[in-house]
Design an enzyme around this catalytic site. Structure first.
Site, short mmCIF file in Angstrom:
data_model
loop_
_atom_site.label_atom_id
_atom_site.label_comp_id
_atom_site.label_asym_id
_atom_site.label_seq_id
_atom_site.Cartn_x
_atom_site.Cartn_y
_atom_site.Cartn_z
N TRP A 128 -10.97 -17.45 -0.58
CA TRP A 128 -9.68 -16.97 -1.07
C TRP A 128 -9.83 -16.64 -2.55
O TRP A 128 -10.20 -17.49 -3.35
CB TRP A 128 -8.56 -17.99 -0.88
CG TRP A 128 -7.34 -17.50 -1.59
CD1 TRP A 128 -6.57 -16.45 -1.24
CD2 TRP A 128 -6.81 -18.01 -2.83
NE1 TRP A 128 -5.58 -16.24 -2.17
CE2 TRP A 128 -5.70 -17.19 -3.15
CE3 TRP A 128 -7.15 -19.06 -3.68
CZ2 TRP A 128 -4.93 -17.40 -4.30
CZ3 TRP A 128 -6.38 -19.26 -4.82
CH2 TRP A 128 -5.29 -18.43 -5.11
N GLU A 159 -9.39 -15.15 3.41
CA GLU A 159 -7.95 -15.46 3.44
C GLU A 159 -7.16 -14.42 2.67
O GLU A 159 -7.39 -14.19 1.48
CB GLU A 159 -7.73 -16.85 2.83
CG GLU A 159 -6.26 -17.28 2.79
CD GLU A 159 -6.06 -18.68 2.22
OE1 GLU A 159 -7.05 -19.31 1.79
OE2 GLU A 159 -4.91 -19.14 2.21
N LYS A 199 -3.57 -12.60 1.16
CA LYS A 199 -2.34 -13.07 0.49
C LYS A 199 -1.50 -11.88 0.06
O LYS A 199 -2.04 -10.82 -0.25
CB LYS A 199 -2.72 -13.94 -0.71
CG LYS A 199 -1.53 -14.64 -1.36
CD LYS A 199 -1.98 -15.81 -2.22
CE LYS A 199 -0.78 -16.45 -2.89
NZ LYS A 199 -1.08 -17.72 -3.53
N ASP A 213 -2.86 -17.78 6.33
CA ASP A 213 -2.12 -18.87 5.69
C ASP A 213 -0.64 -18.59 5.93
O ASP A 213 -0.15 -17.49 5.64
CB ASP A 213 -2.44 -18.88 4.18
CG ASP A 213 -1.76 -20.02 3.45
OD1 ASP A 213 -0.54 -20.19 3.60
OD2 ASP A 213 -2.44 -20.75 2.70
N ASP A 249 5.41 -18.85 -1.63
CA ASP A 249 4.22 -19.56 -1.16
C ASP A 249 4.14 -20.91 -1.85
O ASP A 249 3.25 -21.19 -2.63
CB ASP A 249 2.98 -18.70 -1.48
CG ASP A 249 1.68 -19.40 -1.14
OD1 ASP A 249 1.66 -20.13 -0.14
OD2 ASP A 249 0.71 -19.22 -1.89
N ASP A 300 3.74 -23.99 -0.77
CA ASP A 300 2.83 -25.02 -0.29
C ASP A 300 3.48 -26.38 -0.13
O ASP A 300 2.94 -27.40 -0.56
CB ASP A 300 1.59 -25.09 -1.19
CG ASP A 300 0.75 -23.82 -1.12
OD1 ASP A 300 0.08 -23.62 -0.10
OD2 ASP A 300 0.78 -23.02 -2.08
N ASP A 342 -2.91 -26.62 4.43
CA ASP A 342 -2.93 -26.20 3.03
C ASP A 342 -1.58 -26.45 2.39
O ASP A 342 -0.65 -25.67 2.55
CB ASP A 342 -3.30 -24.70 2.93
CG ASP A 342 -3.44 -24.25 1.48
OD1 ASP A 342 -3.39 -25.11 0.58
OD2 ASP A 342 -3.61 -23.03 1.25
C1 RNT Z 1 -3.77 -20.05 -2.25
C2 RNT Z 1 -4.49 -20.21 -0.97
C3 RNT Z 1 -5.65 -21.15 -0.98
C4 RNT Z 1 -5.41 -22.41 -1.79
C5 RNT Z 1 -6.52 -23.41 -1.71
C6 RNT Z 1 -6.37 -24.50 -2.70
O1 RNT Z 1 -2.63 -19.34 -2.16
O2 RNT Z 1 -3.58 -20.59 0.03
O3 RNT Z 1 -6.01 -21.44 0.32
O4 RNT Z 1 -4.21 -23.01 -1.44
O5 RNT Z 1 -7.72 -22.77 -1.82
ZN ZN Z 2 -4.38 -21.15 1.92
#
Ligand code: RNT
Ligand code: ZN
Length: 418
Positions: A185, A226, A228, A259, A294, A296, A326
């Site tokens: 990522w 990954e 985004k 994600d 996002d 988390d 995550d």
């Molecule tokens: C960030 C991504 C990534 C991180 C981790 C810590 O937006 O989701 O996966 O959360 O690498």
């Molecule tokens: Zn992630």
């Protein structure tokens, strides 16, 4: 027979009336591994000499006391969490969680030996390990660009980091006998409107190709990318967009990482799984919980999670999906965050395994949408909790809410003394 067992018998009977074999469902759940994200344990800080989450478009908020300050504390905390989670699982490390004995080792110089203590720990605990290059919290990422930077030397530094990470993961997979999934990522992107959206993407393709130029044994190491949509400071443009990553993995035979927090706020990832499954060999999930952005947040058993689990089970995707978590919430006990998030993921999977899927499918084909909807709705009030409690008991982990007291004790005797 104790109460949990007699309750379980009752639940089993209720499920058998609708044609669901509860024992079989539990048997399948035993085989599902969840990869716990190490970074929930210390707010994405890591153990480099100058540590702490800086830049990269992500943010851990809160200052709950007791976070892990060393790798061995983080291992203790994770071990404690694993004792409260039914089943055998995995642990997901980031490159910044190295142990270099106090020496400064830059990202392009990390080697398997810096993670040997993690590997030994994983081995003695029967865990698999996954890995992530850390393309943030570093002076060479401070302008928001890494492998897509216009500066060649910077790009090369991050390419070397990517290569180093794959080697570490290969060693992990080799020693542990289970492939280590490496998730790439990259936060690269612009806060405001760029005029050239293409060149950074072209450079990212070239860098990724360089990173992956050596083919490694998939028995030991797997690569995922990954995507985004936006981040803090990259609100307008992210180089590794969904289309970019999809195109890359499809043309290069890599894994896609989805994600749940990386799409438009009302867009969920559940419906992406079936479509992608027809074109990619394997999928990596970063199960997260975006709240308005996002953010988390800790994963909970909500409709989004329900949807993901149902798609994995109904489409028989469990064997080709790596489920990673995550999130990073520093406002609650960090070990509890792991336990809540992982137990929620497992609950969602168990619930999905307890569906009379063949009947539901038949009604759908026959056009009996009335029955389909009615049964889906009734399923929600089946005695799921009794099955879950029994599953926890069978796995020798605390049932119901009793694990909370264990965490409180750990907080008093261990965390509060840090
Ligand atoms: C960030 C991504 C990534 C991180 C981790 C810590 O937006 O989701 O996966 O959360 O690498
Ligand atoms: Zn992630």
């Amino acid at each position: 027979m104790n109460r949990v067992e007699s309750d379980y018998r009752l639940a089993k009977e209720r499920y058998s009336v609708i044609g669901v074999d509860v024992d079989a469902a539990m048997g399948r759940l035993e085989n599902i591994k969840i990869s716990l994200n190490c970074w929930q344990g210390d707010d994405v800080g890591g153990f480099e000499t100058s540590s702490g989450l800086t830049d990269g478009g992500i943010l851990a908020t809160g200052n709950y006391p007791g976070k892990a300050k060393t790798a061995s504390q983080l291992r203790d905390d994770a071990e404690f969490a694993f004792r409260l989670i039914p089943g055998k699982h995995r642990f997901n490390l980031h490159a910044i969680y190295l142990e270099s004995g106090g020496l400064k080792v830059d990202r392009d110089e990390i080697r398997p030996e810096h993670f040997q203590a993690w590997i030994d720990w994983a081995k003695s605990n029967g865990l698999g390990l996954d890995f992530n290059p850390t393309f943030f919290s570093h002076p060479l990422a401070a302008d928001g660009f890494t492998i897509s930077s216009a500066e060649k030397s910077k790009r090369q530094f991050w390419v070397r980091h990517g290569i180093a990470c794959r080697k570490i993961a290969e060693s992990m997979g080799h020693q542990l006998g289970t492939p280590s999934v490496v998730d790439f990522w990259m936060p690269d992107g612009y806060k405001d409107i760029p005029v050239d959206r293409l060149s950074p993407r072209r450079r990212m393709v070239e860098s990724l190709d360089e990173i992956f130029s050596e083919s490694l044994n998939p028995k030991f190491e797997l690569d995922a990318i990954e995507s985004k949509l936006f981040g803090i400071g990259s609100e307008t443009y992210v180089v590794g967009s969904h289309e970019f990553c999809m195109g890359y993995v499809l043309s290069r035979g890599k894994l896609i990482c989805l994600d749940s927090g990386h799409f438009h706020p009302t867009e969920t990832i559940a419906d992406k799984l079936s479509g992608l499954s027809l074109f990619v060999k394997e999928i990596l999930l970063h199960v997260s919980r975006p709240v308005r952005w996002d953010s988390d947040h800790v994963v909970i058993w909500n409709d989004d999670l329900r949807g993901i689990a149902e798609e994995l089970v109904r489409n028989d995707l469990l064997a080709r999906t790596h489920i990673g978590l995550d999130f990073f919430d520093a406002t609650i006990n960090r070990i509890a965050a792991w336990v809540i998030g992982t137990r929620a993921m497992l609950k969602a999977l168990l619930a999905a395994l307890l569906e009379p899927i063949d009947d539901l499918r038949r009604w759908e084909i026959e056009g009996d949408y009335t029955r389909r909807l009615a049964v889906l709705e009734e399923l929600k009030s089946m005695p799921f909790g009794l099955v879950w409690d029994y599953y926890c008991q069978q796995n020798n982990v605390p049932m119901s809410t009793s694990w909370i007291e264990e965490i409180k004790k750990y907080e008093t005797y261990i965390l509060s003394k840090r």
